[in-house]
Design a protein around this motif. Structure first.
Motif, PDB file in Angstrom:
ATOM      1  N   ASN A 126       0.812  -1.228   0.000  1.00  0.00           N
ATOM      2  CA  ASN A 126       0.000   0.000   0.000  1.00  0.00           C
ATOM      3  C   ASN A 126       0.840   1.270   0.000  1.00  0.00           C
ATOM      4  O   ASN A 126       0.298   2.361  -0.168  1.00  0.00           O
ATOM      5  CB  ASN A 126      -0.948   0.006   1.207  1.00  0.00           C
TER       6      ASN A 126
ATOM      7  N   ALA B 200      -0.345   2.290  -6.046  1.00  0.00           N
ATOM      8  CA  ALA B 200      -0.727   0.874  -6.000  1.00  0.00           C
ATOM      9  C   ALA B 200      -2.197   0.689  -5.665  1.00  0.00           C
ATOM     10  O   ALA B 200      -2.904  -0.102  -6.307  1.00  0.00           O
ATOM     11  CB  ALA B 200       0.138   0.125  -4.993  1.00  0.00           C
TER      12      ALA B 200
ATOM     13  N   SER C 110      -4.370   1.762  -8.542  1.00  0.00           N
ATOM     14  CA  SER C 110      -4.250   0.817  -9.653  1.00  0.00           C
ATOM     15  C   SER C 110      -5.070  -0.446  -9.382  1.00  0.00           C
ATOM     16  O   SER C 110      -5.725  -0.991 -10.271  1.00  0.00           O
ATOM     17  CB  SER C 110      -2.764   0.479  -9.840  1.00  0.00           C
ATOM     18  N   ARG C 111      -5.021  -0.877  -8.127  1.00  0.00           N
ATOM     19  CA  ARG C 111      -5.771  -2.079  -7.736  1.00  0.00           C
ATOM     20  C   ARG C 111      -7.270  -1.848  -7.900  1.00  0.00           C
ATOM     21  O   ARG C 111      -8.002  -2.698  -8.400  1.00  0.00           O
ATOM     22  CB  ARG C 111      -5.429  -2.347  -6.264  1.00  0.00           C
ATOM     23  N   ARG C 112      -7.719  -0.677  -7.483  1.00  0.00           N
ATOM     24  CA  ARG C 112      -9.148  -0.343  -7.602  1.00  0.00           C
ATOM     25  C   ARG C 112      -9.562  -0.297  -9.076  1.00  0.00           C
ATOM     26  O   ARG C 112     -10.644  -0.766  -9.450  1.00  0.00           O
ATOM     27  CB  ARG C 112      -9.416   1.025  -6.960  1.00  0.00           C
TER      28      ARG C 112
ATOM     29  N   SER D 197      -8.175  -1.945 -11.528  1.00  0.00           N
ATOM     30  CA  SER D 197      -8.195  -3.322 -12.059  1.00  0.00           C
ATOM     31  C   SER D 197      -9.500  -4.019 -11.702  1.00  0.00           C
ATOM     32  O   SER D 197     -10.134  -4.667 -12.550  1.00  0.00           O
ATOM     33  CB  SER D 197      -7.026  -4.131 -11.494  1.00  0.00           C
ATOM     34  N   LEU D 198      -9.883  -3.874 -10.425  1.00  0.00           N
ATOM     35  CA  LEU D 198     -11.134  -4.514  -9.996  1.00  0.00           C
ATOM     36  C   LEU D 198     -12.325  -3.892 -10.727  1.00  0.00           C
ATOM     37  O   LEU D 198     -13.226  -4.605 -11.196  1.00  0.00           O
ATOM     38  CB  LEU D 198     -11.274  -4.373  -8.468  1.00  0.00           C
TER      39      LEU D 198
ATOM     40  N   MET E 191     -12.846  -5.206 -14.117  1.00  0.00           N
ATOM     41  CA  MET E 191     -13.499  -6.521 -14.125  1.00  0.00           C
ATOM     42  C   MET E 191     -15.014  -6.359 -14.004  1.00  0.00           C
ATOM     43  O   MET E 191     -15.782  -7.075 -14.654  1.00  0.00           O
ATOM     44  CB  MET E 191     -12.957  -7.383 -12.987  1.00  0.00           C
ATOM     45  N   PHE E 192     -15.432  -5.416 -13.181  1.00  0.00           N
ATOM     46  CA  PHE E 192     -16.873  -5.153 -13.074  1.00  0.00           C
ATOM     47  C   PHE E 192     -17.424  -4.621 -14.395  1.00  0.00           C
ATOM     48  O   PHE E 192     -18.546  -4.941 -14.785  1.00  0.00           O
ATOM     49  CB  PHE E 192     -17.154  -4.148 -11.948  1.00  0.00           C
TER      50      PHE E 192
ATOM     51  N   SER F 294     -18.260  -7.398 -16.718  1.00  0.00           N
ATOM     52  CA  SER F 294     -19.519  -8.082 -16.427  1.00  0.00           C
ATOM     53  C   SER F 294     -20.697  -7.090 -16.354  1.00  0.00           C
ATOM     54  O   SER F 294     -21.745  -7.419 -15.792  1.00  0.00           O
ATOM     55  CB  SER F 294     -19.385  -8.893 -15.134  1.00  0.00           C
TER      56      SER F 294
ATOM     57  N   GLN G  47     -21.309  -4.553 -14.615  1.00  0.00           N
ATOM     58  CA  GLN G  47     -21.779  -4.128 -13.280  1.00  0.00           C
ATOM     59  C   GLN G  47     -21.343  -2.668 -13.104  1.00  0.00           C
ATOM     60  O   GLN G  47     -20.369  -2.363 -12.415  1.00  0.00           O
ATOM     61  CB  GLN G  47     -21.198  -5.030 -12.202  1.00  0.00           C
TER      62      GLN G  47
ATOM     63  N   LYS H 146     -20.929  -0.919  -9.501  1.00  0.00           N
ATOM     64  CA  LYS H 146     -19.748  -1.378  -8.761  1.00  0.00           C
ATOM     65  C   LYS H 146     -18.467  -0.844  -9.402  1.00  0.00           C
ATOM     66  O   LYS H 146     -17.515  -0.486  -8.709  1.00  0.00           O
ATOM     67  CB  LYS H 146     -19.718  -2.910  -8.716  1.00  0.00           C
TER      68      LYS H 146
ATOM     69  N   GLN I 157     -15.606   1.580  -7.605  1.00  0.00           N
ATOM     70  CA  GLN I 157     -14.150   1.334  -7.589  1.00  0.00           C
ATOM     71  C   GLN I 157     -13.401   2.523  -8.202  1.00  0.00           C
ATOM     72  O   GLN I 157     -12.323   2.897  -7.732  1.00  0.00           O
ATOM     73  CB  GLN I 157     -13.806   0.051  -8.365  1.00  0.00           C
TER      74      GLN I 157
END
Lengths: 352, 287
Positions: free
Chosen positions: B194, B199, B202-204, B206-207, B210-211, B214, B216, B219, B223
């Protein structure tokens, strides 16, 4: 052009002329993994309300982010195997796991230490961080539990992670920084106290005010003399070091110093090679230290971390029980030196 | 002294002065020979009955390992040097270990065998070499160039010792520059996940992506907002927000997000495409 500009110019030219850095050939080989003694549950907690930390994709309720199906009742296998699944979101690990020193369990699987769903512990850890570390690192656990002198850093804040990065580091032992930077990071304030409540040295202040640094301090290696996890000697020293001004000479008392210094420096009455603290060939270290009754200990004349005078000579020595300090007034000369009136009348020594 | 000799002397002094001033850990040195000064070669008897020189003019790097037997730090160092020696096999490195001849030969042999070093072990008769250089510490490693000029003096340390010696040998072999030594002597702080800049954002992102896949949208937008809150300068976070909002049909809100992304990263094709998509929807006749 000043000499400094010339130096920088030449250094720059030299840097341009030389080839760039070659990749480090010392990349670590994977080590055999120790195994956790606790049972690892890869699934979510039976009672999610007990969770202290929850993985964002699990919290979002979409299993398909990691599994092949979205249905929580039937998520099926993982869509990608191994750490690649984790690093597809946790991209910073691309850099972290390229660091020269890596934690073997982290290389093998994030799931050795973390639960991918939720946990009763912070950071999705299976068990409390220090407990998890000590579960594998049992020799450290023994040291921590059996030591007479404990290091507060292991019991406060992030505990093991105060000093170690459990994923990867550029420093051996997965230290976050070199020992000196690590230690002075905390020991640079007046409020740090030992387990008896005694205030510990503010090393930033000490080193700022005293510019002649002992070699391990220059080398930024506190661990040459101190045990970071715990020990039986005063101030976590790796070996004995007499606290008194006088002590009957016994080489065993000086094990700490002789860990690096040549013990012959105090055992040979005559020398022209072992020390520059000699009058002709008369070894003045031997003269001061090697006495059956009132031998001077190393600390009688030397500072261990940093001093103002050369050769780590102290400013003064304690005299009597009332805290009076006799100034040493050491002066270096081209072939030796002298101590002005102090423990004795003015005495001068010359090597040649 | 002829002109050539005077010139060599001048450059020798200048080089030594510069090296001493610029060399990392320049303050550390033998008591009688500093970094940049010359280590005079000598031929000493060896443990196996032969003779060996301290400095070889044929090697680009001359490495001296001063040690003593029955000594933990020395053994740790010899073991490290044994590995290092193998690593530099076939390169122009001349290795010698040096030990006082006052130690029992059998003790020295046992130490050498246990550590596995292959380098010749020089026996310092009457500690003459120790005295000449002013070797005060054990163990210590000195590194000199082919002319015997001392390039490095590295006393024992518990952490990163081998790395520090290895990089200095490579410097003597002209394989790395001073900056490489600086990097080894001052390794970067090992940041936690963290703490790595960007970082969390970037993680948020990426997630959120993905939403998006799909569909979404809500969501994904959540993010994106979390990513922007963590690091408002991450263009990808604004792109994600724009796409999530556009996916919900909220182009009026998506456009400022794409604009912000383009302001941060004018080359962002995703932001440009998102903006064009929204513009097309607003255009007359768009469905």
């Amino acid at each position: 052009m000043t000499s400094r500009q010339l130096a920088l110019l030449l250094a720059g030219a030299a840097a341009l002329a030389l080839p760039g850095p070659v990749p480090d050939a010392s990349a670590q080989e994977p080590k055999a993994l120790r195994k956790h003694s606790f049972k690892v549950n890869p699934g979510p907690l039976a009672a999610p309300g007990n969770a202290v930390s929850t993985h964002a994709p699990f919290e979002a309720g979409d299993c398909s982010i990691c599994h092949v199906h979205a249905d929580p009742r039937k998520p099926g296998p993982l869509s990608t195997s191994g750490n690649a699944l984790c690093t597809s979101c946790h991209e910073e690990f691309q850099e972290i796991m390229r660091r020269p020193h890596q934690h073997p369990p982290a290389v093998e699987s994030c799931l050795h230490c973390h639960n991918a769903h939720n946990s009763r512990e912070r950071k999705l850890l299976h068990v409390e961080l220090a407990a998890g570390c000590k579960d594998c690192h049992r020799s450290i656990k023994d040291i921590v539990e059996r030591s007479k002198v404990r290091h507060g850093a292991l019991e406060q804040g992030a505990k093991c992670a105060n000093c170690h990065n459990p994923h990867g580091s550029s420093v051996e032992k997965l230290l976050i920084q070199l020992p000196f930077d690590q230690c002075v990071g905390c020991h640079a304030q007046e409020v740090v106290r030992d387990d008896k409540g005694t205030a510990l040295t503010n090393f930033k202040k000490l080193l700022d005010e005293n510019k002649v640094w002992h070699a391990p301090v220059q080398a930024r290696d506190c661990s040459a003399c101190h045990l970071p996890h715990g020990g039986d000697n005063f101030r976590l020293l790796v070996a004995g070091y007499p606290a008194a001004f006088y002590s009957p000479f016994d080489a065993a008392n000086y094990a700490l110093c002789f860990g690096c210094h040549n013990e012959k420096v105090v055992s040979e009455p005559e020398t022209r090679t072992l020390t520059n603290f000699r009058d002709g060939s008369r070894n003045l270290h031997f003269l001061h230290v090697n006495k059956a009754d009132r031998g001077r200990t190393c600390r009688a004349c030397h500072e261990v971390h940093a001093s103002r005078q050369p050769h780590h000579v102290r400013d003064g020595v304690p005299y009597g029980s009332r805290g009076w300090v006799l100034q040493i007034n050491y002066t270096r000369t081209p072939t030796g030196g002298r101590c002005a009136k102090t423990c004795h009348e003015l005495k001068t020594y010359a090597r040649d | 002294m002829d002109t050539h000799a005077r010139r060599r002397l001048f450059w020798g002094i200048l080089g030594g002065t510069l090296l001493g001033a610029l060399w990392p850990l320049g303050g550390l040195a033998f008591a009688n020979v500093e970094v940049g000064q010359k280590v005079e070669s000598a031929e000493l008897p060896t443990l196996d009955g032969g003779r060996e020189v301290l400095v070889s003019g044929k090697a680009l790097a001359n490495v001296f390992v001063f040690f003593r037997p029955h000594h933990d730090h020395s053994m740790e160092t010899l073991r490290a040097m044994a590995a290092c020696e193998k690593e530099f096999d076939g390169r122009a490195v001349h290795w010698v270990a040096v030990v006082s001849d006052s130690h029992a030969r059998d003790d020295v042999r046992a130490a050498v065998a246990e550590a596995g070093i292959r380098m010749p072990v020089l026996l310092d008769e009457g500690d003459r070499l120790y005295g000449k250089l002013g070797v005060r510490l054990h163990p210590v490693v000195g590194i000199a160039d082919d002319a015997g000029s001392l390039l490095a003096y590295v006393p024992f340390r518990k952490i990163n010792y081998c790395d520090m010696i290895r990089v200095r040998i490579r410097y003597a072999l002209h394989e790395v520059d001073l900056a490489a030594i600086e990097r080894v002597d001052h390794p970067p702080k090992a940041l936690f996940p963290n703490e790595v800049p960007g970082a969390v954002a970037s993680r948020r992102v990426s997630l959120g992506e993905m939403f998006l896949k799909s569909r979404q949208w809500t969501k994904a937008a959540d993010q994106a907002r979390a990513a922007i809150e963590s690091d408002p300068t991450v263009a990808a976070g604004h792109v994600l927000l724009g796409r999530a909002l556009a996916g919900q049909g909220k182009c009026a809100q998506a456009l400022p997000a794409f604009d912000r992304a383009l302001a941060l990263d004018p080359g962002s094709s995703a932001a440009a495409e998102g903006k064009q998509g929204c513009a097309a929807r607003k255009a007359p006749g768009a469905r």
